[in-house]
Design a protein around this motif. Structure first.
Motif, PDB file in Angstrom:
ATOM      1  N   GLY A 241     -55.084  54.268 -14.455  1.00  0.00           N
ATOM      2  CA  GLY A 241     -54.868  52.859 -14.760  1.00  0.00           C
ATOM      3  C   GLY A 241     -54.091  52.118 -13.683  1.00  0.00           C
ATOM      4  O   GLY A 241     -54.359  50.951 -13.411  1.00  0.00           O
ATOM      5  N   GLN A 242     -53.138  52.788 -13.060  1.00  0.00           N
ATOM      6  CA  GLN A 242     -52.274  52.130 -12.075  1.00  0.00           C
ATOM      7  C   GLN A 242     -52.719  52.355 -10.634  1.00  0.00           C
ATOM      8  O   GLN A 242     -52.213  51.689  -9.723  1.00  0.00           O
ATOM      9  N   LEU A 243     -53.645  53.271 -10.435  1.00  0.00           N
ATOM     10  CA  LEU A 243     -54.109  53.568  -9.078  1.00  0.00           C
ATOM     11  C   LEU A 243     -54.657  52.345  -8.356  1.00  0.00           C
ATOM     12  O   LEU A 243     -54.387  52.159  -7.159  1.00  0.00           O
ATOM     13  N   PRO A 244     -55.437  51.475  -9.033  1.00  0.00           N
ATOM     14  CA  PRO A 244     -55.905  50.271  -8.333  1.00  0.00           C
ATOM     15  C   PRO A 244     -54.764  49.444  -7.751  1.00  0.00           C
ATOM     16  O   PRO A 244     -54.876  48.917  -6.640  1.00  0.00           O
ATOM     17  N   ILE A 245     -53.665  49.324  -8.494  1.00  0.00           N
ATOM     18  CA  ILE A 245     -52.515  48.552  -8.014  1.00  0.00           C
ATOM     19  C   ILE A 245     -51.946  49.180  -6.745  1.00  0.00           C
ATOM     20  O   ILE A 245     -51.679  48.489  -5.753  1.00  0.00           O
ATOM     21  N   LEU A 246     -51.779  50.506  -6.774  1.00  0.00           N
ATOM     22  CA  LEU A 246     -51.228  51.193  -5.601  1.00  0.00           C
ATOM     23  C   LEU A 246     -52.172  51.078  -4.400  1.00  0.00           C
ATOM     24  O   LEU A 246     -51.732  50.818  -3.269  1.00  0.00           O
ATOM     25  N   LEU A 247     -53.464  51.245  -4.642  1.00  0.00           N
ATOM     26  CA  LEU A 247     -54.431  51.192  -3.544  1.00  0.00           C
ATOM     27  C   LEU A 247     -54.591  49.776  -3.004  1.00  0.00           C
ATOM     28  O   LEU A 247     -54.719  49.580  -1.787  1.00  0.00           O
ATOM     29  N   ILE A 248     -54.618  48.791  -3.886  1.00  0.00           N
ATOM     30  CA  ILE A 248     -54.721  47.397  -3.436  1.00  0.00           C
ATOM     31  C   ILE A 248     -53.500  47.019  -2.604  1.00  0.00           C
ATOM     32  O   ILE A 248     -53.606  46.333  -1.580  1.00  0.00           O
ATOM     33  N   SER A 249     -52.321  47.500  -3.030  1.00  0.00           N
ATOM     34  CA  SER A 249     -51.102  47.240  -2.258  1.00  0.00           C
ATOM     35  C   SER A 249     -51.210  47.840  -0.859  1.00  0.00           C
ATOM     36  O   SER A 249     -50.805  47.221   0.129  1.00  0.00           O
ATOM     37  N   ILE A 250     -51.783  49.032  -0.761  1.00  0.00           N
ATOM     38  CA  ILE A 250     -51.907  49.711   0.533  1.00  0.00           C
ATOM     39  C   ILE A 250     -52.954  49.046   1.419  1.00  0.00           C
ATOM     40  O   ILE A 250     -52.715  48.764   2.603  1.00  0.00           O
ATOM     41  N   PHE A 251     -54.143  48.775   0.861  1.00  0.00           N
ATOM     42  CA  PHE A 251     -55.274  48.313   1.670  1.00  0.00           C
ATOM     43  C   PHE A 251     -55.333  46.794   1.855  1.00  0.00           C
ATOM     44  O   PHE A 251     -55.837  46.313   2.871  1.00  0.00           O
TER      45      PHE A 251
END
Length: 451
Positions: free
Chosen positions: A233-243
């Motif tokens: 559920g939270q992975l998109p947030i972490l990945l969007i923050s990175i990319f």
């Protein structure tokens, strides 16, 4: 027929109680969100999304998977011991994580332009208060104290909105948004704690050993499942923050807040009452498959109108609420709407795998969703450098795995899979037909320029 009428009618009355408070609370949140986006800015919203995502992931294992064990305890005394065991473990893990966040803040939060101590304290508080709220909800749900649960969203959102507005207007813009949300959660816990066992913590090691032994399936399957579920559920947030950076993350966070409104308003309420009811049926030795299917079909009907409206009008509504600068949020909302539909269905029958002792299904499902979501977002970022392609890949992966997961649930529940698939396909088809009609009319009138 009697089973259907009595079960669904009783459940819907309880859903109504919880939903009433949730609707009022969300109305307050809806009114305050456009004000906060203008007052604090999209970057602050993005930073909080990152902090909250971190807290939610840690919360997934800070209870060792034992929170839901409270629902199936046979006696109030045993449930009370489990509550205190989980509270103590949660505090210890929250504190350890807070120290680690401060120590390695440059590694994990190097791009966040906020004081490291404040970041560490914020994440620690968010972890512990979120876990406490979940524990209190579970206890009160077990006791069927829906009148108490009804008031929680009103208290939480009122405190957070009023305090956030005051702090923003007096110029406390760097920290005001974060503080207001944390204070809202603390007040919510205080409200619920009056109806729970006295004390938070347990210092008798025997109770820990008894809980771990008695609920080893929760430690073995539920905790890893929770970890996978929350990372997913939270992975998109972490990945969007990175990319894509904190600004795009802020737009994504706003769109997901809008998408989450029907989920918060209705699906969470449906899920809480469903979990209580299906646990009760299981304790009586009755089959839960039929009730699960009926509840899922009910959720399809309830979610139909908000899903169609967000898919058809999401970009227009977002621009109206937050301003033309938030058109990216509107586009993200429409891309993620079908994801929201399947998330709504999943949340409405939350806990069914636990009740039928198939936590491993959650574990396998979560594992593959993490792989799929990571691949989808990474490919969208690296190949197309486009947030919309990334989120489309995320959505399709989630949907496929959700369908397979529920097929497996119904198979072991002795329910024919086609009884689940046919209403689902029909609902999706009708959603897209109505969407096409609405967008065609809007195109003809010149209100929008794309489908």
């Amino acid at each position: 027929m009697n089973f259907k009428k009595i079960s669904i009618s009783s459940s819907m009355k309880n859903v109504g109680k919880i939903s009433f408070g949730t609707i009022l609370g969300q109305l307050i949140s809806i009114i305050s969100l456009p004000i906060f986006t203008r007052l604090y800015g999209v970057e602050v919203i993005g930073y909080f999304a990152l902090f909250n995502a971190t807290a939610i992931i840690v919360k997934s294992f800070s209870d060792l998977g034992l929170t839901n064990a409270i629902m199936i305890e046979e006696s109030e005394e045993s449930a009370g011991k489990t509550y205190k065991v989980v509270s103590t473990v949660s505090l210890i893990i929250s504190s350890i994580v807070g120290v680690c966040v401060y120590t390695f803040s440059e590694v994990f939060f190097g791009t966040v332009d906020i004081n490291n101590i404040f970041v560490a304290v914020t994440i620690t508080i968010l972890i512990f208060t979120s876990q406490q709220i979940q524990l209190c909800y579970t206890w009160l749900n077990r006791r069927k104290q829906y009148d108490v649960l009804m008031k929680n969203p009103i208290i939480n959102n009122t405190i957070a909105s009023v305090l956030g507005l005051i702090l923003g207007l007096i110029g406390f813009l760097e920290y005001g948004y974060y503080i207001s949300i944390m204070v809202g959660q603390i007040f919510t816990i205080v409200h619920m704690k009056r109806f729970l066992p006295k004390g938070f913590f347990c210092f008798d090691t025997r109770h820990y050993l008894q809980s771990f032994k008695k609920h080893k399936n929760f430690l073995t399957y539920q905790m890893p499942s929770n970890i996978f579920l929350q990372i997913k559920g939270q992975l998109p947030i972490l990945l969007i923050s990175i990319f894509f950076g904190s600004k795009i993350l802020g737009y994504y966070s706003v769109s997901m807040r809008v998408l989450g409104m029907p989920i918060t308003l209705l699906a969470n309420s449906l899920g809480k009452v469903f979990f209580q009811r299906v646990s009760e049926l299981n304790r009586k030795g009755e089959q839960v498959g039929e009730f699960t299917l009926l509840s899922l079909e009910k959720a399809m009907k309830i979610s139909f109108i908000p899903i169609v409206m967000m898919l058809s009008l999401g970009d227009l509504v977002t621009a109206l609420l937050f301003g033309e600068d938030y058109i990216v949020s509107g586009n993200i909302l429409r891309v993620m709407t079908l994801y929201g539909f399947f998330l709504f269905l999943s949340m409405s029958v939350n806990g069914v795998a636990i009740v039928i002792d198939k936590q491993k299904y959650l574990l396998v499902s979560g594992f593959f969703q993490i792989l799929g979501i990571s691949s989808g977002v990474w490919l969208g970022a690296k190949i197309f450098n486009d947030i919309y392609f990334s989120l489309l890949g995320l959505s399709m992966t989630f949907i496929i795995i959700q369908i397979v997961y529920f097929c497996a649930i119904f198979k072991v529940s002795n329910i024919k899979i086609k009884r689940y698939l046919l209403p689902l396909l029909k609902a999706i088809l009708v959603i897209f037909v109505i969407y096409f009609v609405i967008r065609s009319v809007l195109l003809f009138l010149g209100i929008v320029d794309t489908y």
